[in-house]
Design a protein around this motif. Structure first.
Motif, mmCIF file in Angstrom:
data_model
loop_
_atom_site.group_PDB
_atom_site.id
_atom_site.type_symbol
_atom_site.label_atom_id
_atom_site.label_comp_id
_atom_site.label_asym_id
_atom_site.label_seq_id
_atom_site.Cartn_x
_atom_site.Cartn_y
_atom_site.Cartn_z
ATOM 1 N N LYS A 124 0.833 -1.216 0.000
ATOM 2 C CA LYS A 124 0.000 0.000 0.000
ATOM 3 C C LYS A 124 0.861 1.257 0.000
ATOM 4 O O LYS A 124 0.461 2.284 -0.495
ATOM 5 N N THR A 179 -7.102 -0.138 -3.288
ATOM 6 C CA THR A 179 -6.018 0.111 -2.330
ATOM 7 C C THR A 179 -6.385 -0.437 -0.946
ATOM 8 O O THR A 179 -7.535 -0.796 -0.700
ATOM 9 N N GLN A 203 -2.579 -4.272 1.948
ATOM 10 C CA GLN A 203 -2.513 -3.769 3.323
ATOM 11 C C GLN A 203 -1.946 -4.875 4.226
ATOM 12 O O GLN A 203 -2.066 -6.066 3.930
#
Lengths: 374, 261
Positions: free
Chosen positions: B118, B142, B178
């Motif tokens: 990320k 994202t 993430q």
């Protein structure tokens, strides 16, 4: 001449350090210390999966065929986290089979050892606790096609979790290296008190245990020479572990000296503390140099290899104990509390000091080698 | 499936950073570079996708001599080949330019899916994945914590403030991983040795058809004017007295000095 680790060795080191930092924190070490065997199935599987158990074993038999410098690099990281369990025993047993076994025996043992499916240990010491192979007294009898063993071995590491115990016995003027299944009839394994709870020791008793003579390792060669070589491999591995332990103690003591304040300033600003840390660094770096040289010398069969191993062990035996003592001094009172991890390394240093022979034993070995008595 | 992962080499997280003499960059002396931690999740997601759907994983990295080690780490974990884009003549401090260069390399490859972390630890711009998606003209997701690929359909779970958002899109796309998306694997020793034998290409900006006017310092839209270390941590204060006095002293300090209560 290049004295630094090569790129692969650095990657091995970094990968091992990262993995062990995550998978073997001090809490896990302490949990395993409390168990009967200090052996963790999940960690063992991880070690096998990573290729550590077969690192130096021949590629033809499931190993990676790497040298002892690579093994030393990885063992140092194990020592840094005070890794519990039977890795050192596995290295000793694997080296013994690799040195003494014939093709059939290597095929039978090594692949399973490399994959972690077979755990081995070596039963060498007796009541005199003499690491010299020529001091072995436990004699076998021959009965038809079998060797028959009755007697006991002491201080056998990881015998409780081993599948096979390679028992060193006397066969007349020679030695015999007998693979004995731990669960065989007549074999009794009993825990012995040990200072280092991360490495369990056992008494192994044999009562009329029969092993086919054809199964003895090294029968068609020189079993004593093979045993000496296996001991050297295990000794270098132990030295590397000790260096890792020293490095941890050094780093921990230096960090403590930088953050612990007394009289309004960090204790590391006092010269007396600085001297302790400087001496620890000297001892650690010298131990590392001696160990890596011994590992290299063994790998390339250098004529000085046996002396190099003994020099490394003689130095590391004293150095690890000394580094731990100084680490405790830098820490003061907290250094010898149960809650503080330094005690794990102090105990490891004392146990490692005598494992495979203490400094006096190895100085004697060096003297014999220099004088040509061996 | 053609799967790309962009890996960034960043200083090891416990590195003691020193500012270089120019006052605008870090001194790389004795700095050890590693794969950006978020990129580890991206690489693992790529490898899991390959294992589930077939295909290959190619790792890309832009930078100097610190990059090949990180790319070889990617190969050791299971990528099939690596592409190192040399940073010579490229203004790598500008995310806009980094996005341009990476997109050019990715266009040559034509991935079905491109994974990023990320953000790259150290620079922390959180800009490059979006810029690459824009250059490639593909959708992006994202802060992804979970991904499912079925034929050309992609379902992602995104970690947002106070909750979880589920989005769907189609291949080709860009995914920025993430923390917690998966458990990154460790490279095994045999794989580390085999990684040396895997294809490893090095390209320059010119090889990608990019000129100095497009990616050099003159093209940068942003300039780092100064780099400072955070102020040194204040020494702690010991609160003396018996238990009651210590508790009262601590409460008072938290309320009146730190003002956190």
């Amino acid at each position: 001449m290049e004295f630094d680790l090569n790129e692969d060795q650095k990657v091995f080191r970094d990968t091992t350090r990262k993995l062990l930092k995550k998978e073997c924190p001090a809490e896990r070490v302490r949990r395993l210390m409390e168990t009967d065997t200090a052996q963790d199935a999940q960690l063992w599987h991880l070690m096998a999966e990573q290729g550590w158990l077969g690192l130096t074993l021949p590629e033809d038999f499931g190993g990676l065929g790497q040298g002892l410098v690579e093994l030393a690099v990885i063992a140092e990281e194990m020592g840094r986290v005070c890794l519990p369990g039977g890795f050192l025993s596995a290295i000793f047993a694997g080296a013994l089979v690799a040195e003494a076994g014939n093709s059939r025996q290597k095929a039978a043992y090594l692949e399973k050892m490399a994959s972690g499916d077979l755990k081995g240990t070596v039963a060498l010491l007796e009541a005199e606790a003499d690491w010299n192979p020529s001091a072995v007294r436990l004699a076998v009898e021959r009965n038809g096609e079998d060797f028959v063993v009755s007697g006991k071995k002491l201080f056998v590491p990881d015998a409780q979790t081993a599948d096979v115990i390679f028992c060193v016995v006397r066969d007349g003027e020679s030695l015999a290296l007998l693979p004995v299944a731990k669960d065989a009839a007549g074999v009794k394994v009993t825990a012995m008190p040990a200072l280092d709870a991360t490495r369990k020791l056992y008494q192994v008793e044999f009562e009329n245990v029969a092993i086919p003579q054809a199964e003895a390792l090294g029968a068609d060669g020189n079993p004593e020479r093979a045993l000496r070589r296996a001991i050297e491999v295990a000794t270098v591995t132990l030295c590397a572990e000790m260096v890792g332990g020293m490095q941890w103690v050094l780093e921990t003591a230096v960090e403590y000296a930088k953050t612990r304040h007394q009289f309004g300033k960090p204790i590391g600003s006092f010269q007396a503390v600085q001297h302790q840390c400087a001496d620890m660094l000297l001892l650690t770096e010298s131990s590392r140099s001696a160990t890596l040289f011994a590992a290299w010398a063994l790998t390339v069969d250098d004529p000085k290899a046996a002396a190099a191993v003994s020099i490394a062990k003689a130095y590391c035996s004293d150095a690890f104990r000394e580094v731990c003592h100084r680490g405790v001094q830098v820490h003061g009172g907290i250094g010898f509390t149960w809650e503080y991890d330094l005690q794990l390394y102090v105990k490891r240093s004392k146990a490692s000091e005598i494992l495979f022979g203490d400094a006096t034993f190895h100085r004697e070995q060096v003297a014999q080698l220099v004088l040509g008595e061996r | 499936m053609k799967i790309a992962v962009c890996l960034k080499a960043v200083p090891e997280t416990d590195t003691r950073i020193r500012i270089a003499a120019d006052g605008r960059s870090i001194d790389p002396t004795d700095v050890k570079f590693i794969m950006s931690p978020y990129d580890e999740f991206a690489l693992e997601a790529a490898l899991l996708t390959k294992e589930a759907k077939g295909g290959e994983v190619v790792v890309f990295g832009l930078g100097g001599d610190e990059v090949p080690t990180v790319l070889r780490d990617g190969l050791a974990r299971g990528a099939e080949r690596a592409v190192h884009i040399s940073s010579a003549g490229i203004a790598t401090h500008d995310p806009m330019i980094v996005g341009t260069v990476l997109a050019a390399a990715l266009k040559e490859y034509g991935p079905d899916i491109t994974f990023f972390g990320k953000h790259g630890v150290g620079g922390d711009n959180q800009a490059v994945p979006s810029m690459v998606a824009e250059h490639l003209g593909v959708p992006q997701a994202t802060v992804v914590t979970k991904i499912e690929v079925n034929d050309r359909a992609v379902r992602c779970e995104r970690e947002i403030e106070g909750g979880l958002e589920v989005v769907s899109t189609t291949l080709p796309c860009v995914i920025a991983a993430q923390k917690g998306m998966n458990e990154p694997r460790y490279p095994k020793l045999p794989a580390i040795m085999q990684a040396k034998k895997k294809p490893f290409a090095t390209k320059t900006a010119a090889d990608l058809g990019l000129s100095a006017a497009q990616v050099g310092d003159a093209a940068a839209t942003m300039t780092i004017t100064e780099l400072r270390l955070p102020p040194a941590r204040q020494a702690g204060r010991r609160i003396e007295g018996d238990v009651n006095e210590q508790v009262n002293g601590l409460l008072s300090a938290l309320q009146n000095e730190a003002k956190v209560l």
